[in-house]
Design a protein around this motif. Structure first.
Motif, PDB file in Angstrom:
ATOM      1  N   TRP A 258       0.866  -1.232  -0.026  1.00  0.00           N
ATOM      2  CA  TRP A 258       0.168  -0.040   0.065  1.00  0.00           C
ATOM      3  C   TRP A 258       0.848   1.406   0.164  1.00  0.00           C
ATOM      4  N   PRO A 259       0.748   2.269  -0.666  1.00  0.00           N
ATOM      5  CA  PRO A 259      -0.693   2.598  -1.427  1.00  0.00           C
ATOM      6  C   PRO A 259      -0.895   1.992  -2.859  1.00  0.00           C
ATOM      7  N   LEU A 260       0.532   1.430  -3.352  1.00  0.00           N
ATOM      8  CA  LEU A 260       0.588   0.947  -4.819  1.00  0.00           C
ATOM      9  C   LEU A 260       0.197  -0.470  -4.469  1.00  0.00           C
ATOM     10  N   MET A 261      -0.330  -1.248  -5.715  1.00  0.00           N
ATOM     11  CA  MET A 261      -0.533  -2.839  -5.676  1.00  0.00           C
ATOM     12  C   MET A 261       0.664  -3.282  -6.184  1.00  0.00           C
ATOM     13  N   GLY A 262       1.627  -3.848  -5.658  1.00  0.00           N
ATOM     14  CA  GLY A 262       2.985  -4.075  -6.295  1.00  0.00           C
ATOM     15  C   GLY A 262       3.756  -2.934  -6.324  1.00  0.00           C
ATOM     16  N   ASP A 263       3.846  -2.750  -7.604  1.00  0.00           N
ATOM     17  CA  ASP A 263       4.620  -1.596  -8.023  1.00  0.00           C
ATOM     18  C   ASP A 263       4.007  -0.599  -8.901  1.00  0.00           C
ATOM     19  N   ASN A 264       2.700  -0.897  -9.019  1.00  0.00           N
ATOM     20  CA  ASN A 264       2.029  -0.080  -9.872  1.00  0.00           C
ATOM     21  C   ASN A 264       0.413   0.393  -9.061  1.00  0.00           C
ATOM     22  N   PHE A 265      -0.150   1.395  -9.795  1.00  0.00           N
ATOM     23  CA  PHE A 265      -1.459   1.895  -9.277  1.00  0.00           C
ATOM     24  C   PHE A 265      -2.439   0.909  -9.496  1.00  0.00           C
ATOM     25  N   LEU A 266      -2.474   0.218 -10.815  1.00  0.00           N
ATOM     26  CA  LEU A 266      -3.372  -0.952 -11.212  1.00  0.00           C
ATOM     27  C   LEU A 266      -2.673  -2.226 -11.107  1.00  0.00           C
ATOM     28  N   PRO A 267      -3.602  -3.363 -10.711  1.00  0.00           N
ATOM     29  CA  PRO A 267      -2.894  -4.610 -10.823  1.00  0.00           C
ATOM     30  C   PRO A 267      -2.427  -5.073 -12.072  1.00  0.00           C
ATOM     31  N   PRO A 268      -1.651  -5.805 -12.407  1.00  0.00           N
ATOM     32  CA  PRO A 268      -1.405  -6.469 -13.592  1.00  0.00           C
ATOM     33  C   PRO A 268      -2.377  -7.059 -14.341  1.00  0.00           C
ATOM     34  N   GLU A 269      -2.319  -6.946 -15.512  1.00  0.00           N
ATOM     35  CA  GLU A 269      -3.651  -7.609 -16.124  1.00  0.00           C
ATOM     36  C   GLU A 269      -5.026  -7.951 -15.701  1.00  0.00           C
ATOM     37  N   PRO A 270      -5.561  -7.013 -15.368  1.00  0.00           N
ATOM     38  CA  PRO A 270      -6.806  -7.073 -14.453  1.00  0.00           C
ATOM     39  C   PRO A 270      -8.253  -7.511 -15.445  1.00  0.00           C
ATOM     40  N   PHE A 271      -7.775  -7.580 -16.669  1.00  0.00           N
ATOM     41  CA  PHE A 271      -8.834  -8.472 -17.632  1.00  0.00           C
ATOM     42  C   PHE A 271      -8.543  -9.642 -18.367  1.00  0.00           C
ATOM     43  N   GLU A 282     -13.600 -12.691 -10.302  1.00  0.00           N
ATOM     44  CA  GLU A 282     -12.825 -13.796  -9.986  1.00  0.00           C
ATOM     45  C   GLU A 282     -11.245 -13.470 -10.164  1.00  0.00           C
ATOM     46  N   ASP A 283     -10.870 -12.095 -10.701  1.00  0.00           N
ATOM     47  CA  ASP A 283      -9.553 -11.689 -10.726  1.00  0.00           C
ATOM     48  C   ASP A 283      -9.272 -11.245  -9.091  1.00  0.00           C
ATOM     49  N   ALA A 284      -8.272 -11.615  -8.478  1.00  0.00           N
ATOM     50  CA  ALA A 284      -7.919 -11.259  -7.160  1.00  0.00           C
ATOM     51  C   ALA A 284      -7.431  -9.642  -7.119  1.00  0.00           C
ATOM     52  N   GLY A 285      -6.490  -9.338  -8.130  1.00  0.00           N
ATOM     53  CA  GLY A 285      -5.986  -8.081  -8.200  1.00  0.00           C
ATOM     54  C   GLY A 285      -7.169  -7.013  -8.466  1.00  0.00           C
ATOM     55  N   LEU A 286      -8.132  -7.272  -9.383  1.00  0.00           N
ATOM     56  CA  LEU A 286      -9.128  -6.290  -9.798  1.00  0.00           C
ATOM     57  C   LEU A 286     -10.109  -6.370  -8.856  1.00  0.00           C
ATOM     58  N   VAL A 287     -10.355  -7.434  -7.932  1.00  0.00           N
ATOM     59  CA  VAL A 287     -11.391  -7.400  -6.885  1.00  0.00           C
ATOM     60  C   VAL A 287     -10.857  -6.540  -5.723  1.00  0.00           C
ATOM     61  N   GLN A 288      -9.630  -6.873  -5.573  1.00  0.00           N
ATOM     62  CA  GLN A 288      -8.968  -5.909  -4.398  1.00  0.00           C
ATOM     63  C   GLN A 288      -8.672  -4.290  -4.626  1.00  0.00           C
ATOM     64  N   PHE A 289      -8.644  -3.977  -6.219  1.00  0.00           N
ATOM     65  CA  PHE A 289      -8.298  -2.774  -6.544  1.00  0.00           C
ATOM     66  C   PHE A 289      -9.841  -2.077  -6.345  1.00  0.00           C
ATOM     67  N   MET A 290     -10.702  -2.665  -6.999  1.00  0.00           N
ATOM     68  CA  MET A 290     -12.271  -2.329  -6.560  1.00  0.00           C
ATOM     69  C   MET A 290     -12.577  -1.777  -5.045  1.00  0.00           C
ATOM     70  N   HIS A 291     -12.135  -2.723  -4.317  1.00  0.00           N
ATOM     71  CA  HIS A 291     -12.574  -2.702  -2.977  1.00  0.00           C
ATOM     72  C   HIS A 291     -11.716  -1.347  -2.401  1.00  0.00           C
ATOM     73  N   ARG A 292     -10.414  -1.219  -2.767  1.00  0.00           N
ATOM     74  CA  ARG A 292      -9.601  -0.039  -2.167  1.00  0.00           C
ATOM     75  C   ARG A 292     -10.168   1.222  -2.776  1.00  0.00           C
ATOM     76  N   MET A 293     -10.504   1.204  -4.160  1.00  0.00           N
ATOM     77  CA  MET A 293     -11.148   2.646  -4.688  1.00  0.00           C
ATOM     78  C   MET A 293     -12.336   2.833  -4.074  1.00  0.00           C
ATOM     79  N   SER A 294     -13.268   1.790  -4.054  1.00  0.00           N
ATOM     80  CA  SER A 294     -14.523   2.263  -3.296  1.00  0.00           C
ATOM     81  C   SER A 294     -14.353   2.774  -1.838  1.00  0.00           C
ATOM     82  N   GLY A 295     -13.348   2.223  -1.147  1.00  0.00           N
ATOM     83  CA  GLY A 295     -13.176   2.734   0.131  1.00  0.00           C
ATOM     84  C   GLY A 295     -12.753   4.198   0.115  1.00  0.00           C
ATOM     85  N   TYR A 296     -11.751   4.615  -0.685  1.00  0.00           N
ATOM     86  CA  TYR A 296     -11.260   5.767  -0.729  1.00  0.00           C
ATOM     87  C   TYR A 296     -12.455   6.505  -1.066  1.00  0.00           C
TER      88      TYR A 296
END
Length: 379
Positions: A258-271, A282-296
């Motif tokens: 945190w605050p990045l997802m790994g080395d980037n703002f977006l998770p790798p290969e989200p789609f 089902e994509d762990a990176g995208l689901v966590q990203f949505m939860h983070r952005m919604s939280g902000y």
């Protein structure tokens, strides 16, 4: 012609005493045992909170698929003999979770996850029993206040629906190739639990005052604060559902940075999953990203709502919105810590409990904005 009266005559000395004004229609209905029903609902509220916590731990310990059948009545009795335990274990060994993930698990290890799931289901049975005893007891005693029977009956109906959805969720994890339950079914299951919890809390708030007092308080409703807190309530529910999606696929352990997802703002290969819509579940990176952005966004909107609530002239209303903002800050920190520590069980369950507290505080602020309590002129 009317008789002349002396200007010095006492007014009303020859008239019969006038009857006192009768109360309004709001007080003519059956008041019922409001206090006793409120205590009963508080007990149900506590059971739902425990149920949510146990359900979360059941998920974190991968225990939810240990019981492979839905037996609402006979399932209340756990295995009592070695043969019974072996039969349950044999049934578990037929499902993909054992064959693909837990192959080689001992009977002793199986008992641990079995007790978690059995305890979760048993709590559901206890809640149903507590509701039935309370509802039918008050109904037969004719102690339910006017207009409250459908509300209290509705709680029981939602509880029964929740049990059915729970099995619908578990059954999704028993199919070929499945290691966990479907995340969207888990989200529906958890979301309905929060709906039930919210309804119980709202009813407890309402029963804390008489119908007449509520009607009087409603005249002073702070419409803007009430509507904005309603929006915050819906936004918080969305965040809770996204959190359930995270828990459903263990996405909280995917990017422990945190605050990045790994080395980037977006998770790798989200789609990367096809069809595309499956990535949102089902994509762990995208689901966590949505939860983070919604939280902000929830925090930003929460600050806006707090700024409106703090302008209230009622001290109780201001305090309620202050409490919401404080808990929102605590919950945000808990979410970050949960991510950084890869959703360890004790931290993740604390984060989930924080969601319960925040949910109830939002409802409390909304209620007080809708029904501001009386206060002195000095506030």
């Amino acid at each position: 012609m009317a008789e002349k009266r002396s200007i010095f005559e006492e007014v009303g000395t020859e008239k019969a005493a006038q009857p006192k004004p009768a109360g309004g229609m709001i007080e003519t209905g059956r008041a019922g045992a409001r206090g006793a029903i409120r205590i009963w609902l508080m007990i149900l509220f506590a059971l739902v909170v425990v149920m949510i916590a146990v359900g979360g731990l059941t998920r974190l310990t991968d225990s939810g698929l240990s019981i492979t059948e839905w037996a609402p009545l006979s399932g209340a009795v756990p295995p009592l003999s070695a043969a019974d335990w072996q039969a349950e274990f044999d049934a578990y060994r037929q499902i993909p979770e054992y064959q693909l993930q837990n192959r080689g698990m001992s009977l002793a290890e199986f008992k641990v996850i079995y007790w978690w799931e059995w305890g979760h289901r048993q709590l559901g049975r206890v809640m149903g029993l507590v509701w039935a005893i309370g509802f039918f007891g008050f109904l037969l005693a004719r102690k339910i206040p006017t207009g409250w029977t459908p509300r209290l009956l509705g709680l029981g109906a939602l509880g029964g629906l929740q049990g059915a959805i729970g099995w619908w969720m578990v059954s999704s994890g028993l199919g070929a190739g499945m290691l966990d339950v479907a995340s969207y079914r888990l989200a529906i299951h958890l979301g309905l639990a929060f709906v039930i919890l919210g309804l119980i809390a709202w009813y407890v708030f309402l029963l804390g005052r008489s119908e007449g007092a509520l009607l009087q308080a409603r005249r002073g409703r702070e419409a803007k604060a009430f509507s904005m807190s309603t929006g915050l309530m819906h936004f918080a529910m969305l965040q809770i559902l996204l959190g359930a999606l995270v828990a459903g696929i263990d996405a909280g352990r995917a990017f422990p940075t945190w605050p990045l997802m790994g080395d980037n703002f977006l998770p790798p290969e989200p789609f990367n999953i096809t069809p595309v819509w499956r990535n949102f579940f089902e994509d762990a990176g995208l689901v966590q990203f949505m939860h983070r952005m919604s939280g902000y966004l929830l925090v930003i909107f929460g600050v806006v709502v707090w700024m409106r609530g703090r302008r209230s002239g009622n001290g109780a209303v201001r305090f309620a919105f202050n409490a919401v903002l404080a808990m929102l800050a605590v919950q945000t920190v808990l979410g970050i810590v949960t991510v950084l520590y890869s959703a360890q069980a004790h931290i993740a369950i604390t984060h989930q409990f924080g969601a319960v507290v925040l949910w109830v505080l939002i409802l409390r602020a909304r209620f007080l904005a809708g029904y501001p309590p009386a206060q002195s002129v000095r506030g």
